[in-house]
Design an enzyme around this catalytic site. Structure first.
Site, PDB file in Angstrom:
ATOM      1  CD  GLU A 177      -3.103  -0.637   2.253  1.00 34.16           C
ATOM      2  OE1 GLU A 177      -2.786   0.016   3.255  1.00 34.16           O
ATOM      3  OE2 GLU A 177      -4.256  -1.037   2.032  1.00 34.16           O
ATOM      4  CD  GLU A 246      -4.657  -5.564   3.136  1.00 38.80           C
ATOM      5  OE1 GLU A 246      -5.324  -4.810   3.877  1.00 38.80           O
ATOM      6  OE2 GLU A 246      -3.419  -5.507   3.035  1.00 38.80           O
TER       7      GLU A 246
HETATM    8  C1  GAL Z   1      -4.338  -2.160   5.238  1.00 33.10           C
HETATM    9  C2  GAL Z   1      -2.987  -2.816   5.404  1.00 33.10           C
HETATM   10  C3  GAL Z   1      -3.085  -4.082   6.247  1.00 33.10           C
HETATM   11  C4  GAL Z   1      -3.884  -3.802   7.482  1.00 33.10           C
HETATM   12  C5  GAL Z   1      -5.241  -3.258   7.110  1.00 33.10           C
HETATM   13  C6  GAL Z   1      -6.126  -2.915   8.271  1.00 33.10           C
HETATM   14  O1  GAL Z   1      -4.208  -0.848   4.897  1.00 33.10           O
HETATM   15  O2  GAL Z   1      -2.432  -3.141   4.162  1.00 33.10           O
HETATM   16  O3  GAL Z   1      -1.815  -4.527   6.560  1.00 33.10           O
HETATM   17  O4  GAL Z   1      -3.187  -2.882   8.241  1.00 33.10           O
HETATM   18  O5  GAL Z   1      -5.081  -2.069   6.402  1.00 33.10           O
HETATM   19  O6  GAL Z   1      -6.327  -4.018   9.063  1.00 33.10           O
END
Ligand code: GAL
Length: 762
Positions: A177, A246
């Site tokens: 990210e 994600e």
């Molecule tokens: C994203 C990040 C993850 C985790 C998630 C929130 O931005 O890539 O590692 O932090 O947010 O749980």
């Protein structure tokens, strides 16, 4: 001869082209097959190796194709060039467990992870190297990042774990990210991303590299999406597949925060809509969140539990209905793999956020009917039939005719978990405690540390993050006739320590902690100083280091000052700045150093019987750290899974003065299960490998209420539904019921909205 040539050709193809991107960017192709891939994040150090096979198996049974994990640099290289891959950190064993289960792996090496993990996964020694700036074109940083990344890649290659070597890993990730924070890094940020891409490419892993949230990802890096919804995402290179790294199944928790919840319907909606709009890879973050053992929780203030409201709960139990409802979705999507990855896509817009998407191949077609309106149901007419699509939902019809799944219609049971007290025979219901005070005389009375500086330092610089605790101590002298002495005097500390305890001349003067997300505060207390030498001792405590944001590595932690004493008399106020005084520093506490948690003199207790996950309820305590059998299970509310019987010790370090009399061990298991399902569906009730003991409520008609508080409605079947279900289910580990008039009798109401509501006790 012909067949031999064919065979050789086949071997060539499968070993060289294990994972590739399809030429039209529609899918990930594995061993020549275009795939619809469902994946789930399970982070190996957030559970124990004993738990891995079960968690991964549950992932497979839940319809996953792949398991994703980050790699946690600070855990593996706690001291520069000294590595740890033991126990929970046995990355290779974790990857092999994935392989043994026949699943694919997605390896997000980073090595920046974020992940609510301490310092985002960066070692603090890295920050303390001269001239260091993270995540930019800083030579020292790039050298260390390359060193670690190469080492991980080499380890994985040595075990033949990349798909290009016949192993399970189909994708690898570099950075994480960065696109979200790169603005403040300017041109150097852009150059850094190019360097990351080249460096990763040069490692020749033989599988595609991904970069999430990076819309300038250089070719051939694949840009992927993270978020609650990614259906609108378009990768920067249109010839690459639409991938979602994600999909947040819930959220993380912070001390003082609520238990996060994302509804099952909404997670399912987001996935179905993603595939409706051409998606090809969806990874749940998290599928199993687990536990932030020891000091691994990130900051500010991330809790020990990383449950995340994920499909598998912190202890590895099925979080129902989330797990089951998504499993059904995965099965339906997999059944349409060919059409989704090869089909021509056409869309019909019905207005008011209702749409139909048709995937068509020569062999057949598959449809999605979407309703993005949050408040009103949609009626869609398609090929002469009429379909009701509930508000904010998606219906999937693998043959474009019959509804196989709707994201808002849950037919999976809801499981209510209960915690039961420890039932081991020789364990009393209340634990016996022995205690030792922390001896602080050297610090609070003498101000004696390990090093001195005429400066206030950030806590990370002094401790290298070897401990949460750092003493800052100084002495101040007052003359006997000092005109301010004994009057209105106060000590004022500008603080970025999440928690601060203050002592003057051995006397405790108070504590403060950062609140409401404000990590910069002023601690001020009236203090009586004496003539001669006074000792000021401040204990600064971190609760997980920051893990997110541009330049997060230099967010202050500790007592960065200024620190001053204020004296007031009738017509004057003087301020004495102590910031450049001689300060003594001492990292850590005696009890930790002397490993009191390993003590043999403790009273022992027996682990709870059976195989249910064990939790320790630290009711009544303030703040601290807990160990079971010498293992640090984390800060506050810790949870632990005991794998064996025998004598166990629980050690607590309590820093706020709590009362341990209520602390107890419990097991967690399914207490009751409920379902509320429309006619013409089947429901499966299961007590997770334990027999169903009773049917508490059952009504087929128009029952009201929710699990635990169901009530009969205005109509119901004249048959005794409780009796029917009792016969079918009680004494069995699971039962499957047809919600139909044939099975349950006809309710005295008509219409399409007849439901069976049931609550069973486990
Ligand atoms: C994203 C990040 C993850 C985790 C998630 C929130 O931005 O890539 O590692 O932090 O947010 O749980």
């Amino acid at each position: 001869m012909i067949s031999l040539r064919f065979l050789l050709c086949f071997i060539f193809v499968s070993s060289v082209y294990a994972t590739i991107v399809s030429h039209d960017g529609r899918a990930i192709t594995i061993d020549g097959h275009r795939r619809v891939l469902l994946s789930g994040s399970i982070h190996y150090p957030r559970s124990t190796p004993e738990m891995w096979p079960d968690l991964i198996k549950k992932g497979k049974e839940g319809g996953l194709d792949a398991i994703e994990t980050y790699v946690f640099w600070n855990a593996h290289e706690p001291t520069r060039r000294q590595y740890d891959f033991s126990g929970k950190l046995d990355l290779i064993r974790f990857l092999k467990t994935i392989q043994d289960e026949g699943l694919y792996g997605v390896l997000r090496i980073g090595p920046y992870a974020c992940a609510e993990w301490n310092y985002g996964g960066f070692p603090v020694w890295l920050h303390n190297m001269p001239g260091m700036v993270f995540r930019t074109t800083n030579k020292a940083f790039m050298d260390e990042m390359q060193n670690f990344t190469t080492m991980i890649v080499d380890m994985v290659k040595k075990e033949n774990l990349f798909a290009s070597q016949g192993g399970p890993i189909i994708l690898a990730q570099i950075e994480n990210e960065y696109g979200n924070v790169m603005g403040p890094y300017g041109e150097s940020g852009k150059a850094y991303i190019k360097w990351c891409a080249n460096m990763a490419q040069s490692l020749n892993v033989g599988v595609p590299w991904i970069m999430c949230q990076q819309n300038d990802a250089p070719h051939p890096m694949l840009n992927t999406c993270n978020g609650f919804y990614c259906d609108n995402f378009v990768p920067n290179n249109p010839n690459t597949p639409k991938m979602w790294t994600e999909n947040w199944t819930g959220w993380f928790k912070q001390w003082g925060g609520k238990n996060p919840h994302r509804t099952t319907e909404d997670v399912a909606f987001s996935v179905a809509r993603f595939f409706q709009r051409g998606g090809t890879f969806n990874n749940y973050y998290m599928y199993h969140g687990g536990t932030n053992f020891d000091r691994t929780a990130g900051g500010p203030y991330i809790t020990t539990s990383y449950d995340y409201d994920a499909p598998l709960d912190e202890y590895g139990n099925l979080n129902q209905p989330k797990y089951g409802h998504l499993k059904q979705l995965h099965d339906v999507l997999h059944s349409m793999e060919k059409t989704l990855t090869y089909g021509n896509i056409s869309t019909i817009d019905f207005g008011n956020s209702a749409s139909a998407t048709i995937y068509k191949t020569k062999e057949g077609s598959s449809c999605f009917f979407g309703n993005g309106n949050e408040n009103s149901d949609a009626t869609i007419s398609f090929r002469g039939e009429s379909y009701v699509v509930p508000a904010w939902s998606i219906t999937i019809l693998p043959d474009c005719k019959n509804e196989a799944y709707n994201t808002a219609k849950i037919t999976t049971q809801t499981s209510m978990m209960v915690k039961k007290p420890n039932e081991a025979e020789d364990t009393p219901s209340t634990l016996k405690w022995s205690w030792r005070p922390e001896n602080m005389d050297n610090f609070v009375l003498k101000g004696k540390g390990e090093s001195t500086q005429t400066q206030l330092f950030d806590q990370k610089v002094v401790t290298n993050d070897q401990s949460d605790y750092l003493w800052y101590m100084t002495t101040v002298k007052f003359k006997k006739r000092d005109p301010f002495l004994g009057k209105n005097m106060s000590l004022r500390v500008n603080c970025t320590a999440p928690v601060l305890h203050a002592f003057v001349n051995g006397k405790y003067i108070g504590n403060q902690h950062a609140e409401n997300g404000k990590f910069n505060y002023i601690f001020e207390k009236d203090v009586k100083f004496k003539s001669g030498r006074n000792v000021i001792a401040l204990l600064s405590i971190t609760v997980g280091l920051a893990n997110y944001g541009a330049f997060f590595e230099s967010k202050p932690a500790g007592i960065t000052g200024p620190i001053s004493i204020t004296g007031r008399n009738v017509d004057e106020t003087i301020v004495k700045d102590l910031s450049a005084h001689k300060w003594s520093y001492k990292t850590g506490l005696n009890g930790f150093e002397n490993q009191l948690f390993r003590t043999e003199s403790m009273s022992k207790w027996s682990a709870p019987l059976g195989n249910d996950p064990v939790v320790v309820d630290l009711l009544g305590l303030g703040k601290g750290t807990a160990w079971v059998n010498g293992n640090n299970i984390g800060r506050y509310w810790p949870a632990f899974i005991s794998s064996e019987n025998g004598d166990n010790t629980l050690v607590l370090f309590e820093e706020m003065g709590g009362n341990p009399s209520l602390v107890n061990f419990q097991t967690t298991r399914v207490g009751s299960v409920c379902a509320n399902v429309y006619e013409k569906n089947t429901i499966e009730l299961s007590c997770d490998r334990k027999p169903i003991s009773a049917i508490k409520f059952a009504s087929f008609g128009n029952p009201d209420g929710n699990c635990g508080s169901f009530e009969k409605g205005t109509c119901e079947s004249s048959n005794n539904t409780v009796d029917i279900l009792t016969q079918e289910c009680v004494g069995k580990e699971k039962c499957i019921i047809d919600v139909s008039t044939e099975k349950l009798g006809a309710p005295d109401c008509t219409g399409s909205a007849r439901r069976l509501a049931v609550e069973a006790i486990c």
